[in-house]
Every structure is written in structure tokens, then in C-alpha cells.
Design an enzyme around this catalytic site. Structure first.
Site, mmCIF file in Angstrom:
data_model
loop_
_atom_site.group_PDB
_atom_site.id
_atom_site.type_symbol
_atom_site.label_atom_id
_atom_site.label_comp_id
_atom_site.label_asym_id
_atom_site.label_seq_id
_atom_site.Cartn_x
_atom_site.Cartn_y
_atom_site.Cartn_z
ATOM 1 N N CYS A 1 -15.837 32.547 -11.456
ATOM 2 C CA CYS A 1 -15.647 31.729 -12.666
ATOM 3 C C CYS A 1 -16.847 31.808 -13.600
ATOM 4 C CB CYS A 1 -15.405 30.268 -12.302
ATOM 5 S SG CYS A 1 -14.305 30.030 -10.919
ATOM 6 N N SER B 1 -9.187 21.036 -13.993
ATOM 7 C CA SER B 1 -8.994 21.679 -15.288
ATOM 8 C C SER B 1 -7.766 22.579 -15.217
ATOM 9 C CB SER B 1 -10.234 22.504 -15.642
ATOM 10 O OG SER B 1 -10.508 23.436 -14.620
ATOM 11 N N LYS C 1 -11.877 20.887 -18.790
ATOM 12 C CA LYS C 1 -10.820 19.929 -18.502
ATOM 13 C C LYS C 1 -9.724 19.930 -19.562
ATOM 14 C CE LYS C 1 -8.685 16.743 -16.415
ATOM 15 N NZ LYS C 1 -7.497 17.444 -16.952
ATOM 16 N N HIS D 1 -9.416 26.351 -18.617
ATOM 17 C CA HIS D 1 -10.324 27.153 -17.807
ATOM 18 C C HIS D 1 -9.733 28.536 -17.546
ATOM 19 C CE1 HIS D 1 -13.163 28.423 -14.903
ATOM 20 N NE2 HIS D 1 -12.674 27.865 -13.823
#
Ligand SMILES: [Zn+2]
Lengths: 384, 136
Positions: free
Chosen positions: A83, A207, A328, A332
Site C-alpha cells: 500500500c 477505507s 477513509k 484507497h
């Protein structure tokens, strides 16, 4: 080492772009950033992405996107750190210019999540964790965060409702971001009623995943004025690592890599947490927002949620976070997330954050987390 | 899928018997095995060490939306188990209702099916933990 500035930004709205393939969404962001910087050529392209091989059956994104963006021939590679891939790509674009090896570089983050929304995506995301000792036990990415959150609540006697402020604030800010996946505010009451995903994590702790692409253009600060009259300087850039698995960490409730990279970035920028005007943190889950605030020195250990409770993370607070919605509400798109954070920081520092503008914002920080905390990348930016 | 089989076969000692290592320099108990001691960074050959399989729940959660290959087991409980020798391990809990798990609960290792690899039906076995029956 040369000082480096950002002279162009581009992004597409995060969401479900069924009709577009990975190369199209990436190109849109690159083209927007190049247009913003008023450039037609670059020396190198760094692509942040995690799952193109697993989800879209496409590796080798460096050459693919360089060619597709009309930049055939330039140096281009994909950078992967789960990520945190987006910020990792930015970091390499920064090193290219800072070192003097390259003059103009492009960092783009791109992720096509919606090409598979089922168990294959869940398995792909889990591959950020330790395959032999975590993933083999059927642990999903959400579950890893839930293991941390459960212990955190036990250890520090924090209630689930104490995390509500992170989600409520992010959604309030996302409501004014046209590129956010969710543009509706949520209430404390709806947070309390949200459905459970992996105890104690509910739908409103997590998210949303979406397709997305964001890009920035970098050049030496001394040349930035040739391209832009609102260039934003990179003051700190640091990557730190920790064990891939939670069980191998000295303290599973402490983002050691977050602390390390933040300290390095503070040192480079010669600032302290008190100097930071806003913080785009990695609120993939509300627990990560709390841990990030603690690791970076904005809150004491175990007291990250206090900032949310006391209203200190809002746009008028002591340390505004997720000022454009964060992970959020903006969404994402895994490997693109780090570049959305940076694009949003640049918007704030340029004074282009519209209804979410923080008055007199001069120093902004971003922090992008890979996996459950194994790669954490912190950047500090300065506007005029 | 012979490479897939090899990937699991080489971990049999860990999966079936919790074989870790003990550091000759600092005496730290290490699981999973690694080439450099996580406590003192010593990189000398570390003798094998068999963990007792006794521990307690450090944290836990329930997986409802399972990754590919685990769907049919869901919902199931995964935990971080603190082994009595020190290290934490990630594992599923078994023989216990999802809602009756608590932090600090004593557990012991058992060998169970971890998952079935889709195409060829390769079954991977390994450790899970179940509530430890304390003598009254
Ligand atoms: Zn040692």
C-alpha cells in the site's frame, strides 16, 4: 544533493472506472500533471502499483505506461511496496532529481481494484503480509488490522466509539473533495451502527477500495520557477521498514517504521511535529490513524484517539488530518494512495483546497503505510 | 503444481511440530526460524528448538470475508498467540466458538487442515490452537 520541488499534479476521481483499463487511468493522471507543469518531456517515470499482476494480469508497468503516455524511450520502472507503493515511486522520482542523475521526473500511482472484487482481490491484498506465516492461516488484510486494534483497545482501555472521530472527520472533509469516492458526511451515530467486518473493525473503520491514479512532476528547485509559480518544495523524504508480520515485531502496537521515517523526515526538514500544519496520514483503518499520530509524535502512546475526541484533527484543530477525505472518504486505491496524499498536500500548500483550505498552511506532512506497518514512508513539503 | 508442494513441504517441521531455533549467543527462542537472531542480530547457526505448543491469546478476530482458498471455512477465528517461550505466532483457533474467545485465554497447539489448494486438491496441514483444558 539538490533541492527538489513539485511543479505539477494530476489525479482522477477515485471510484469504479469499469470502462477504463489501467493504462487509461494512469495516463489521465500523468497527462494532467504534465499539463499542470507545462512540460512535454521527462527524464524518467516511476510507477507505484501493487496488484497489476494479480488483478489485471499485467506486469511491466514502467515500459507500458511510458509508451502509452507518449514517452517511449525514457527510463521507467514500477516500484512496489504494497500500500506504500505510491510514496515509494515518489521517493525514487525524488532521488532521481536530488542526485542530479535526472532533471525532470514523473511519479504516478495507479491501481485497478475493480477488475476483481472477490476473494482474488482479498488474497492479493493479503500478499502484503508474510505468505508462509500469516497468510497461510487465512488471515485477510482486514483481519491483520483487527488483531492490532483488538489488542490496542484491551491494552489502553480504549472503546470502539473512541475511534469514531477519525471516520467522521475524514467524511466531513471528503464531502468537499470532487475526487473523493464518498462525498457524504457520516454521523457518530452511524459509526456506532456500522456492520462488523472483522471484530472490532466495522465498515466505517475501513477505507473503501477503488480504482485510482494520481501523478506529480518533480524538478530541481532552482529551475522550478521556469515551469510553475506555485512550486512546492520537498523538505523531507524518508522510508523505513519493519518486519512484514505483526508477530515478529518487538511491539505490535507501535509503528516503529513510522517513528523512524518521521524522525528522519523531521531531521531533514529541521522541524518538529509542532511545526507541521496538516498531516495526510494513512487511515486505511481508524486504528492506523491513531498509531500513525502516536508514532509521529503528535500523541502519546495509547492516546492517539484523544486527538479525535478533542476535535484536534479537524481543519481548525491542532493537527488537521485527512484534509481532503483521507483514505477513509477519498478512497484507497492501494498503489495510488501515496500519490493522492502528496497531490492533496500540494493542493493545501498552493491554497487550492477550496472549502477544506487550512489558513496559512506552510508545512504539510504525508505518511503512507505498506502492509500492517512494514514499510512506512514519510514526506514533508513546504509551500511559500 | 510441484513448486506449490515444495513451498509447503519445506515448512513441515514448523507447521507440524513448531520447530524454531534457539540463539547460541543470547539464548532467545526464535519462531519462525530465521538466519539472523531477531534479539541480538547474531548470525551463527542456530540449533533447532521445539516449542511446547502452550501459550495464550494475545489478540484475536473473526474472518468473515475470507481470502481465495479459505472461503468454505469462514467465519473462523484467527489469533496472535503468545507462546510460553516468548514469541508471538499467527494462527487460527479451533474447537472454540468465535464469540467465546478472550485475550489471555490459555491455548495449546494442535495439527489441523489449513487449506485445500484449489486445482489439484493439495491439502496443507499445520498448527492451529485450541483452548487449553486446565485441570480443575
Ligand atoms: Zn540472539
Amino acid at each position: 544533493m539538490r533541492d527538489v520541488s513539485i511543479i505539477g499534479i494530476g489525479q482522477i476521481p477515485v471510484g469504479e472506472h469499469w470502462e477504463k483499463s489501467l493504462r487509461h487511468v494512469a495516463y489521465q493522471a500523468i497527462a494532467a500533471a504534465m499539463h499542470d507543469a507545462n512540460i512535454e518531456r521527462a527524464d524518467a517515470l516511476y510507477v507505484g502499483n501493487m496488484l497489476s499482476g494479480e488483478i489485471s494480469g499485467q506486469a511491466h508497468l514502467g515500459a507500458l505506461l511510458a509508451d502509452f503516455a507518449g514517452l517511449r524511450g525514457i527510463e521507467a520502472v514500477k516500484v512496489e511496496a504494497a500500500c506504500a507503493s505510491g510514496s515509494a515511486a515518489f521517493r525514487h522520482a525524488y532521488i532521481g532529481v536530488a542526485s542530479g542523475l535526472q532533471n525532470i521526473t514523473i511519479a504516478v500511482g495507479v491501481e485497478k481494484m475493480t477488475d476483481d472484487i472477490g476473494s482474488k482481490l482479498t488474497a492479493g491484498l493479503a500478499s502484503a503480509a508474510d505468505a508462509d506465516y500469516e497468510v497461510i492461516h487465512g488471515v485477510s488484510f482486514v483481519a491483520l488490522n483487527a488483531l492490532i486494534m483488538q489488542r490496542y483497545m484491551y491494552e489502553y482501555k480504549v472503546k470502539h466509539e473512541d475511534f469514531a472521530g477519525f471516520a467522521v472527520t475524514a467524511h466531513a472533509n471528503g464531502a468537499h473533495n470532487p475526487n473523493a469516492m464518498f462525498q457524504q458526511p457520516i454521523s457518530q451515530a452511524s459509526f456506532m451502527k456500522a456492520s462488523m467486518i472483522a471484530h472490532p473493525i466495522t465498515l466505517l473503520d475501513a477505507s473503501p477500495m477503488g480504482d485510482g491514479a494520481a501523478a506529480v512532476i518533480l524538478c530541481p528547485t532552482e529551475q522550478a520557477r521556469e515551469f510553475s509559480d506555485n512550486a512546492i518544495q520537498v523538505k523531507g523524504s524518508a522510508v523505513a521498514t519493519d518486519s512484514l508480520s505483526i508477530h515478529d515485531r518487538r511491539d505490535p502496537l507501535w509503528l516503529h517504521a513510522g517513528e523512524l521515517s518521521a524522525q528522519r523526515a523531521y531531521h531533514q526538514a529541521n522541524v518538529t511535529p509542532a511545526d507541521i500544519d496538516f498531516f495526510e496520514l494513512h487511515d486505511a483503518f481508524t486504528i492506523m490513524a491513531a498509531l500513525s499520530l502516536e508514532a509521529c509524535g503528535f500523541a502519546e502512546r495509547g492516546k492517539g484517539t484523544w486527538l479525535a475526541r478533542d476535535g484536534e484533527i479537524g481543519l481548525q484543530g491542532k493537527i488537521p488530518i485527512s484534509t481532503r477525505g483521507g483514505l477513509k472518504a477519498r478512497g484507497h486505491p492501494v498503489g495510488a494512495t501515496g500519490l493522492y496524499q502528496i497531490v492533496e498536500a500540494v493542493q493545501q500548500l498552493r491554497g487550492q483546497a477550496d472549502a477544506n483550505q487550512i489558513a496559512n498552511a506552510r508545512l504539510g506532512m504525508t505518511q503512507n503505510i505498506g502492509g500492517s506497518g512494514a514499510t512506512i514512508i514519510t514526506h514533508i513539503f513546504e509551500g511559500k | 503444481m510441484t513448486t506449490e508442494i515444495a513451498r509447503h513441504w519445506r515448512l513441515n517441521a514448523q507447521r507440524y511440530q513448531l520447530i524454531g531455533e534457539v540463539c547460541p549467543k543470547c539464548n532467545g527462542k526464535i519462531f519462525p526460524p530465521r538466519d539472523v537472531c531477531p534479539y541480538c542480530a547474531d548470525d551463527h547457526a542456530q540449533p533447532e528448538y521445539k516449542f511446547s505448543g502452550q501459550g495464550e491469546v494475545y489478540s484475536y478476530t473473526t474472518v468473515n470475508k475470507a481470502p481465495e482458498g479459505y472461503e468454505e471455512m469462514a467465519p473462523y477465528t484467527v489469533a496472535l498467540v503468545k507462546l510460553e517461550e516468548g514469541p508471538l505466532v499467527t494462527a487460527q483457533l479451533t474447537d472454540v466458538a468465535n464469540d467465546s474467545v478472550s485475550i489471555g485465554m490459555p491455548v495449546e497447539m494442535v495439527t489441523r487442515k489449513l487449506y485445500t489448494q484449489g486445482d489439484e486438491g493439495l491439502i496443507v496441514y499445520g498448527y492451529k490452537f485450541r483452548p487449553h483444558l486446565v485441570a480443575a
